[in-house]
Design an enzyme around this catalytic site. Structure first.
Site, short mmCIF file in Angstrom:
data_model
loop_
_atom_site.label_atom_id
_atom_site.label_comp_id
_atom_site.label_asym_id
_atom_site.label_seq_id
_atom_site.Cartn_x
_atom_site.Cartn_y
_atom_site.Cartn_z
N LYS A 1 -101.22 73.15 62.05
CA LYS A 1 -101.26 73.34 63.50
C LYS A 1 -102.41 74.33 64.16
O LYS A 1 -102.63 75.00 63.24
CB LYS A 1 -99.94 73.79 64.19
CG LYS A 1 -99.60 73.26 65.50
CD LYS A 1 -99.03 71.99 65.38
CE LYS A 1 -98.73 71.51 67.10
NZ LYS A 1 -98.08 70.16 66.96
N ASP B 1 -102.10 68.03 71.51
CA ASP B 1 -100.48 68.64 71.74
C ASP B 1 -100.74 68.86 73.29
O ASP B 1 -101.24 68.52 73.91
CB ASP B 1 -100.43 69.96 70.86
CG ASP B 1 -98.81 70.34 70.81
OD1 ASP B 1 -97.98 69.68 70.13
OD2 ASP B 1 -98.56 71.24 71.54
N LYS C 1 -101.79 68.26 58.63
CA LYS C 1 -101.67 67.23 59.88
C LYS C 1 -101.05 67.72 60.67
O LYS C 1 -99.86 68.20 60.45
CB LYS C 1 -101.22 65.85 59.43
CG LYS C 1 -101.24 64.84 60.51
CD LYS C 1 -102.61 64.25 60.59
CE LYS C 1 -103.11 63.61 61.88
NZ LYS C 1 -103.20 64.06 62.95
#
Length: 444
Positions: free
Chosen positions: A126, A166, A90
């Site tokens: 990520k 992000d 995640k």
């Protein structure tokens, strides 16, 4: 040489040129040494620290797309699936020209411990690309996102790897990515978080990181006999995290007086006008100079300089390593009481150390900005239940999660007699849960 020192040296040499990854590796591993010492023989035998510092999987791929002039452009895409000991990978996707494998690994490594602290079953990962969505048309952004997902889709899934947004990846980008995933797989599942409310998103997700930052900072202040009431607050950034940190700070009785972007910053002694900031940044996608142009009380300055303004609390919410040692000295000179990190690793190591030595309360990112990923995990839960919770229900859960994170850190600090070293507390608390899970699952 201690086991920790050996591993830092080994991993640094094996991953040359990855400065941000080296930085977070040093910060985390040096602070967890107190916990490693008690189990050093077993950890060394099982090479636990080496396994933890090596991603389970690193994916790099080409992303070709066509711009509005008919020219083919080529970017590089990444997904680092770092650790799945406590749940599916995640972590967000970052679209920014600065993105490289070292930055993605730094973010993914941090994510392991951040996700552990939430108490939710999510591992660390990520991803992203060196694509810059700024100045691109919606069609160009869609073309890129679809090409990016043409490769990424084969590596992700609701029980495998669940990306989110992000820097550079907001609701628009998540929508395009989700649409292409659905088209390719014929699956309607909670594979991405940060989705629009009309197709599986969660209320309070937009606000989550900024609100969570203030909930954590509030607990940190409360534990030290303080509160936000009447405090002046400096904030860097003007993206999602900064906007909602400013909004929640105002609701808690504080006066946030700064915001910034990549070109400059504003000082507004009357307090940042949240509605105006949202209009400029979320609707018009404008610059901070546009804010100052219509707000008489605001001063606009080019470059950087937010931390020069006297304030009680500083909230770095822009990007990594934005608050350096000189900035830290300025904050101490200005009698700043607390710093809480809204961005990922926005404070350099020497600045962090200086602030702590001078008695400034310091809330590290992996704890302070965990609200975003926490509500992402709550979005996953809602998708699995085929339900949508109310804003109040999600916000209450978020407050409880951030309070529990601080309590975990405080308990860990007491256990290791670390005072108010919340960096150590966050790293050790996050590490111990992941280490236990890794040990239980064997050498994998």
């Amino acid at each position: 040489m201690s086991y920790v020192e050996e591993v830092i040296d080994k991993i640094t040499k094996e991953n040359p040129g990855e400065a941000e990854f080296h930085q977070t590796l040093n910060e985390v591993y040096r602070s967890i040494e107190v916990a490693v010492e008690a189990n050093e023989k077993q950890y060394r035998e099982d090479a636990l620290l080496e396994r933890l510092a090596n991603p389970e999987r690193q994916i790099k791929f080409r992303v070709p797309w066509v711009d509005d002039n008919g020219q083919v452009q080529v970017n590089t895409g990444y997904r680092v699936e770092f650790n799945s000991a406590i749940g599916p990978y995640k972590g967000g996707l970052r679209f920014h020209p600065s993105v490289n494998i070292g930055i993605i690994k730094f973010l993914g490594f941090e994510q392991i411990f951040k996700n552990s602290l939430t108490g939710l079953p999510i591992g660390g990962g990520k991803g992203g690309s060196n694509f810059d969505p700024k100045g691109k048309s919606d069609r160009e952004v869609m073309a890129f996102c679809q090409s990016f997902m043409n490769e990424l889709y084969r590596h992700i899934g609701q029980f495998k790897d669940v990306p989110a947004g992000d820097i550079g990846v907001g609701g628009r980008e998540i929508g395009y990515l989700f649409g292409q995933y659905k088209r390719l797989t014929k699956l309607y599942e909670g594979v991405l978080t940060g989705k629009g409310l009309s197709f599986g998103g969660s209320l309070a997700r937009t606000e989550a990181t900024g609100y969570g930052l203030l909930y954590f900072a509030q607990e940190m202040l409360k534990a030290n006999g303080e509160s936000f009431e009447g405090k002046r607050v400096t904030v860097s950034g003007s993206g999602n995290v900064a906007i909602y940190a400013i909004e929640k700070a105002t609701q808690l009785g504080a006066l946030p007086v700064t915001a910034s972007d990549s070109t400059g910053w504003v000082y507004d002694p009357n307090g940042i006008d949240v509605a105006l900031l949202k209009e400029i940044k979320e609707v018009k996608r404008g610059r901070m100079s546009d804010y100052a142009a219509v707000r008489e009380s605001a001063e606009y300055h080019e470059g950087r300089g937010v931390w020069e303004i006297e304030a009680d609390v500083a909230l770095p919410c822009a990007t990594q390593n934005e608050l350096n040692l000189d900035d830290a000295k300025t904050l101490v000179k200005n009698n700043t009481l607390a710093v809480a990190e809204g961005a990922n690793m926005p404070t350099t190591l020497d600045a962090t150390k200086y602030l702590q030595e001078k008695g400034v309360l310091f809330g590290p990112a992996k704890a302070a900005n965990a609200g975003g990923v926490a509500v992402s995990a709550l979005e996953m839960s809602q998708n699995s239940e085929r339900l949508q919770w109310t804003f109040e229900e999600v916000d209450t859960r978020l407050q409880n999660i951030m309070k529990n994170i601080f309590e975990q850190i405080e308990t860990t600090c007491k256990k290791y007699e670390a005072g108010t070293d919340y960096v150590l507390g966050a790293n050790v608390a996050g590490f111990e849960k992941v280490a236990d899970a890794m040990q239980a699952q064997g050498i994998v």
